[in-house]
Design an enzyme around this catalytic site. Sequence first.
Site, mmCIF file in Angstrom:
data_model
loop_
_atom_site.group_PDB
_atom_site.id
_atom_site.type_symbol
_atom_site.label_atom_id
_atom_site.label_comp_id
_atom_site.label_asym_id
_atom_site.label_seq_id
_atom_site.Cartn_x
_atom_site.Cartn_y
_atom_site.Cartn_z
ATOM 1 N N SER A 1 0.791 -1.203 0.180
ATOM 2 C CA SER A 1 -0.016 -0.005 0.000
ATOM 3 C C SER A 1 1.065 1.086 0.104
ATOM 4 C CB SER A 1 -0.682 -0.027 1.358
ATOM 5 O OG SER A 1 -1.354 1.166 1.570
ATOM 6 N N TYR B 1 -3.589 0.033 10.105
ATOM 7 C CA TYR B 1 -3.144 -0.326 8.691
ATOM 8 C C TYR B 1 -1.870 0.077 8.099
ATOM 9 C CZ TYR B 1 -4.423 -0.521 3.409
ATOM 10 O OH TYR B 1 -4.665 -0.846 2.342
#
Length: 267
Positions: A148, A161
Amino acid sequence: MTFELNNFRLDGKIALVTGAVYGIGFALAESFAKAGATIVFNDRTQEGVDKGLAAYQEKGIVAHGYVCDVTDEAGIQAMVKQIEAEVGIVDILVNNAGIIKRVPMLEMSAADFRQVIDVDLNAPFIVSKAVIPGMIKNGGGKIINICSMMSELGRETVSAYAAAKGGLKMLTRNIASEYGQYNIQCNGIGPGYIATPQTAPLREKQADGSRHPFDQFIIAKTPAERWGTAEDLQGPAVFLASSASDFVNGHVLYVDGGILAYIGKQP
Ligand code: NAP
Ligand code: GCO
């Protein structure tokens, strides 16, 4: 190996894409099928698996679906053994399944933090550990971890996250280091901001019909001046799943329209 276009083909390969009923996982599996691979996927529920099988069938793909939560180590071990018996040894693994919780850190419970780490970091460890023995037996394999922007950058409300995706970048490098000798290549794909259900809350139209402030923010931070689509990730994923990338190992390929290279448009 002299270059042939066929180096990008996946004929005869078995690809397991976790959490691939829709979203990025589904798009990657679809591209692998177009390149010749046999598709295997999982979801936490039979309903999800059935929905996925129907979606693949609509695309002319005969996929193999299994009910399994990626955080369940015993379940994953059993699922991989079942796949090896029913379909064959997994040649390509995409650790795609993932969740996000957008909560300011001081308001986030430790249980919520742990759940994100469990799905986004522990599960790629668990699933990779289950498929690597078969890859070694097979003479090699490909593992692709879906990282990501948050493998490189932080932002408000995504502490769990970002910690998970940062860890996933290093897990990628470690699997590459530990198993490269068995002709296993482990790389990451770092998508930018992609229009999927996971980011739908960040793109919702405002009451007055205007764009969500975060939507406008991402457009200003992306040289391509658009959100990515899951289809933007297909070519890079097929490359990393194919023999064309046999000497690419431990790399995270960012597919972000240039976000990481760009300070952002002046307001
Ligand atoms: P999504 O639309 O929310 O899909 C996530 C998938 O993971 C769903 O199929 C979901 O299944 C599955 N899943 C979640 N927890 C699971 C579990 N415990 N066991 C099995 N399956 C599970 O997300 P997405 O946007 O396609 O993202 C896919 C991956 O790309 C994620 O790892 C995400 O972090 C990463 N990513 C996304 C973006 C983006 O902008 N969208 C950017 C960078 C990275 P259910 O339907 O059962 O929940
Ligand atoms: C967020 C988004 C991002 C994307 C993606 C960016 O809330 O910032 O969900 O985290 O999902 O990971 O690469």
